[in-house]
Design a protein around this motif. Structure first.
Motif, PDB file in Angstrom:
ATOM      1  N   GLN A 130      -6.243 -10.691 -28.744  1.00 14.32           N
ATOM      2  CA  GLN A 130      -5.644 -11.210 -27.516  1.00 14.32           C
ATOM      3  C   GLN A 130      -5.003 -10.087 -26.703  1.00 14.32           C
ATOM      4  O   GLN A 130      -5.066 -10.074 -25.477  1.00 14.32           O
ATOM      5  CB  GLN A 130      -4.587 -12.270 -27.878  1.00 14.32           C
ATOM      6  N   PHE A 131      -4.409  -9.113 -27.395  1.00 10.63           N
ATOM      7  CA  PHE A 131      -3.770  -7.984 -26.706  1.00 10.63           C
ATOM      8  C   PHE A 131      -4.794  -7.186 -25.915  1.00 10.63           C
ATOM      9  O   PHE A 131      -4.510  -6.721 -24.813  1.00 10.63           O
ATOM     10  CB  PHE A 131      -3.067  -7.095 -27.737  1.00 10.63           C
ATOM     11  N   LYS A 132      -6.003  -7.028 -26.463  1.00 16.02           N
ATOM     12  CA  LYS A 132      -7.035  -6.242 -25.795  1.00 16.02           C
ATOM     13  C   LYS A 132      -7.506  -6.886 -24.508  1.00 16.02           C
ATOM     14  O   LYS A 132      -8.069  -6.210 -23.642  1.00 16.02           O
ATOM     15  CB  LYS A 132      -8.227  -6.025 -26.738  1.00 16.02           C
ATOM     16  N   THR A 133      -7.322  -8.188 -24.372  1.00 16.64           N
ATOM     17  CA  THR A 133      -7.751  -8.852 -23.140  1.00 16.64           C
ATOM     18  C   THR A 133      -6.772  -8.622 -21.987  1.00 16.64           C
ATOM     19  O   THR A 133      -7.090  -8.934 -20.848  1.00 16.64           O
ATOM     20  CB  THR A 133      -7.904 -10.367 -23.374  1.00 16.64           C
ATOM     21  N   HIS A 134      -5.582  -8.120 -22.285  1.00 13.71           N
ATOM     22  CA  HIS A 134      -4.581  -7.830 -21.258  1.00 13.71           C
ATOM     23  C   HIS A 134      -4.807  -6.393 -20.787  1.00 13.71           C
ATOM     24  O   HIS A 134      -4.422  -5.430 -21.450  1.00 13.71           O
ATOM     25  CB  HIS A 134      -3.178  -7.998 -21.842  1.00 13.71           C
ATOM     26  N   LYS A 135      -5.439  -6.229 -19.631  1.00 19.99           N
ATOM     27  CA  LYS A 135      -5.819  -4.894 -19.171  1.00 19.99           C
ATOM     28  C   LYS A 135      -4.603  -4.000 -18.931  1.00 19.99           C
ATOM     29  O   LYS A 135      -4.609  -2.813 -19.265  1.00 19.99           O
ATOM     30  CB  LYS A 135      -6.656  -5.003 -17.893  1.00 19.99           C
ATOM     31  N   GLY A 136      -3.561  -4.577 -18.338  1.00 20.36           N
ATOM     32  CA  GLY A 136      -2.369  -3.786 -18.083  1.00 20.36           C
ATOM     33  C   GLY A 136      -1.738  -3.277 -19.370  1.00 20.36           C
ATOM     34  O   GLY A 136      -1.297  -2.124 -19.446  1.00 20.36           O
ATOM     35  N   ALA A 137      -1.691  -4.134 -20.401  1.00 20.02           N
ATOM     36  CA  ALA A 137      -1.112  -3.719 -21.683  1.00 20.02           C
ATOM     37  C   ALA A 137      -1.958  -2.637 -22.343  1.00 20.02           C
ATOM     38  O   ALA A 137      -1.424  -1.700 -22.942  1.00 20.02           O
ATOM     39  CB  ALA A 137      -0.982  -4.925 -22.606  1.00 20.02           C
ATOM     40  N   LEU A 138      -3.281  -2.764 -22.226  1.00 25.10           N
ATOM     41  CA  LEU A 138      -4.164  -1.764 -22.840  1.00 25.10           C
ATOM     42  C   LEU A 138      -4.015  -0.416 -22.136  1.00 25.10           C
ATOM     43  O   LEU A 138      -3.965   0.637 -22.790  1.00 25.10           O
ATOM     44  CB  LEU A 138      -5.608  -2.249 -22.776  1.00 25.10           C
ATOM     45  N   ILE A 139      -3.919  -0.441 -20.802  1.00 23.54           N
ATOM     46  CA  ILE A 139      -3.697   0.805 -20.067  1.00 23.54           C
ATOM     47  C   ILE A 139      -2.326   1.391 -20.404  1.00 23.54           C
ATOM     48  O   ILE A 139      -2.172   2.605 -20.609  1.00 23.54           O
ATOM     49  CB  ILE A 139      -3.821   0.557 -18.554  1.00 23.54           C
ATOM     50  N   SER A 147       9.051   7.273 -15.111  1.00 21.50           N
ATOM     51  CA  SER A 147       8.417   6.070 -14.557  1.00 21.50           C
ATOM     52  C   SER A 147       7.199   5.652 -15.371  1.00 21.50           C
ATOM     53  O   SER A 147       7.022   4.462 -15.684  1.00 21.50           O
ATOM     54  CB  SER A 147       8.026   6.320 -13.097  1.00 21.50           C
ATOM     55  N   LEU A 148       6.344   6.609 -15.717  1.00 14.81           N
ATOM     56  CA  LEU A 148       5.154   6.282 -16.492  1.00 14.81           C
ATOM     57  C   LEU A 148       5.514   5.729 -17.862  1.00 14.81           C
ATOM     58  O   LEU A 148       4.900   4.752 -18.337  1.00 14.81           O
ATOM     59  CB  LEU A 148       4.269   7.518 -16.647  1.00 14.81           C
ATOM     60  N   THR A 149       6.495   6.331 -18.499  1.00 21.34           N
ATOM     61  CA  THR A 149       6.897   5.858 -19.829  1.00 21.34           C
ATOM     62  C   THR A 149       7.454   4.447 -19.764  1.00 21.34           C
ATOM     63  O   THR A 149       7.076   3.571 -20.563  1.00 21.34           O
ATOM     64  CB  THR A 149       7.928   6.807 -20.440  1.00 21.34           C
ATOM     65  N   VAL A 150       8.347   4.204 -18.820  1.00 25.87           N
ATOM     66  CA  VAL A 150       8.968   2.883 -18.707  1.00 25.87           C
ATOM     67  C   VAL A 150       7.930   1.826 -18.329  1.00 25.87           C
ATOM     68  O   VAL A 150       7.900   0.722 -18.900  1.00 25.87           O
ATOM     69  CB  VAL A 150      10.117   2.933 -17.684  1.00 25.87           C
ATOM     70  N   ASN A 202       6.796  -1.351 -20.627  1.00 26.01           N
ATOM     71  CA  ASN A 202       6.945  -2.709 -20.096  1.00 26.01           C
ATOM     72  C   ASN A 202       5.627  -3.474 -20.147  1.00 26.01           C
ATOM     73  O   ASN A 202       5.603  -4.666 -20.490  1.00 26.01           O
ATOM     74  CB  ASN A 202       7.460  -2.655 -18.654  1.00 26.01           C
ATOM     75  N   TYR A 203       4.519  -2.809 -19.813  1.00 31.62           N
ATOM     76  CA  TYR A 203       3.218  -3.483 -19.895  1.00 31.62           C
ATOM     77  C   TYR A 203       2.843  -3.793 -21.338  1.00 31.62           C
ATOM     78  O   TYR A 203       2.235  -4.831 -21.617  1.00 31.62           O
ATOM     79  CB  TYR A 203       2.143  -2.627 -19.231  1.00 31.62           C
ATOM     80  N   ILE A 204       3.193  -2.904 -22.262  1.00 28.96           N
ATOM     81  CA  ILE A 204       2.954  -3.198 -23.685  1.00 28.96           C
ATOM     82  C   ILE A 204       3.746  -4.426 -24.096  1.00 28.96           C
ATOM     83  O   ILE A 204       3.252  -5.293 -24.829  1.00 28.96           O
ATOM     84  CB  ILE A 204       3.333  -1.976 -24.547  1.00 28.96           C
ATOM     85  N   GLY A 205       4.987  -4.524 -23.635  1.00 33.23           N
ATOM     86  CA  GLY A 205       5.794  -5.702 -23.940  1.00 33.23           C
ATOM     87  C   GLY A 205       5.197  -6.978 -23.371  1.00 33.23           C
ATOM     88  O   GLY A 205       5.183  -8.032 -24.038  1.00 33.23           O
ATOM     89  N   ASP A 206       4.670  -6.917 -22.144  1.00 30.23           N
ATOM     90  CA  ASP A 206       4.011  -8.091 -21.559  1.00 30.23           C
ATOM     91  C   ASP A 206       2.788  -8.501 -22.377  1.00 30.23           C
ATOM     92  O   ASP A 206       2.551  -9.692 -22.617  1.00 30.23           O
ATOM     93  CB  ASP A 206       3.596  -7.787 -20.116  1.00 30.23           C
TER      94      ASP A 206
END
Length: 313
Positions: free
Chosen positions: A33-42, A289-292, A296-300
């Motif tokens: 399911q995590f892999k389907t979240h493009k923002g989280a994967l990026i 900025s990139l780290t934060v 945040n996207y990983i958390g989403d």
């Protein structure tokens, strides 16, 4: 039975064996399911690249971040110094990598302390009715306090005693981690308390309580494993918050000493020369900025992947 009759039976047996799949753990489903979240994967890719840079980079780029070369001060981008040098001739690339290691270490350590405090208080408040009132009022009190002035007060009061006891670098690291962790646990406590209140009425908890399971075993075996999902999401968001807080303290000049670079300290040192050398502000700002954003996207992504309503679609 004729050969013709045996053939369909064999085909059915073969088809059944081919369609059988071994049981998968919940974490494989979470990863799918995590892999389907493009923002989280990026975000995960960017965060891994940042970690690889700050951990492996100093092995390949051997210039010391504190090495002063006055003959090479205020240089621009070059092969010898890809990010240039500062007003003392120190290599900015090596200082960026060293600063990233400190900033992310502070973020992860402060997050661990915050999660430990928040989870403990949330579980106790949700499971034991007699503790709910005092612990939740304590949480409300911390939520009502202005956190940045409180952090500034803690750093000002305890900076010198801890520096004398543990050394300037270890003392300030311990102080900043403790200050951030002790003032950022409240949201985790409220989330965990709400989850525990719901779990207490579930059938498996009531069944375990009916056979006389001790409260300590109930919490460790039945309650904590079922509140792991919101804790993990809160942990990822806590890392980003702690990095920003540490950067703010360093930017205000109350963080680590000048010879101990962090991303926030690099910003603080570059403010006076921002118009002449804007890259000295842009580089640590982009790194923060990139780290934060990546965390945040990983958390989403974790929030969606660990939600059984979304994972079951």
């Amino acid at each position: 039975m004729t050969e013709t009759d045996k053939a369909p039976a064999a085909a059915q047996t073969t088809g059944a064996s081919l369609s059988y799949r071994p049981p998968r753990s919940q974490w494989w489903d979470v990863w799918d399911q995590f892999k389907t979240h493009k923002g989280a994967l990026i975000g995960l890719t960017i965060f891994v690249l940042i970690l690889a840079t700050i951990l492996i980079g100093p092995i390949l780029w051997t210039i010391e971040p504190t090495y002063v070369d006055l003959r090479a001060r205020n240089q621009g981008f070059s092969m010898e110094h890809p990010f240039g040098t500062d007003q003392l001739g120190r290599d900015i690339l090596s200082r960026m990598m060293a600063g990233g290691k400190v900033s992310i270490s502070v973020g992860m350590t402060a997050m661990a302390l915050s999660i430990l405090l928040g989870t403990t208080i949330g579980v106790l408040a949700g499971y034991f009715r007699r503790l709910e009132g005092p612990l939740m009022r304590l949480t409300d009190l911390f939520l009502a306090l202005p956190l940045l002035p409180l952090l500034l007060l803690m750093v000002t009061l305890f900076r010198d005693p801890l520096s004398k006891s543990f050394g300037p670098e270890s003392g300030i690291f311990l102080l900043i981690v403790s200050a951030i962790g002790a003032t950022s646990w409240m949201q985790t406590a409220r989330i965990v308390r709400g989850e525990v209140l719901g779990l207490k009425e579930r059938e498996f908890v009531l069944a375990a309580r009916s056979i006389g399971t001790p409260s300590r075993r109930m919490i460790t075996r039945h309650v904590l494993p079922n509140v792991l999902s919101p804790i993990m999401v809160s942990a990822t968001l806590g890392i980003a918050s702690a990095i920003i807080t540490e950067s703010a303290l360093s930017f205000l000049g109350l963080g680590f000493p000048p010879d101990f670079p962090t991303w926030g300290r690099l910003l603080f040192d570059a403010v006076d020369q921002m118009q002449l050398y804007p890259s000295r502000v842009i580089l640590p700002g982009v790194a923060i900025s990139l780290t934060v954003l990546s965390v945040n996207y990983i958390g989403d992504g974790l929030r969606d992947a660990l939600d059984p309503r979304i994972r079951g679609r």
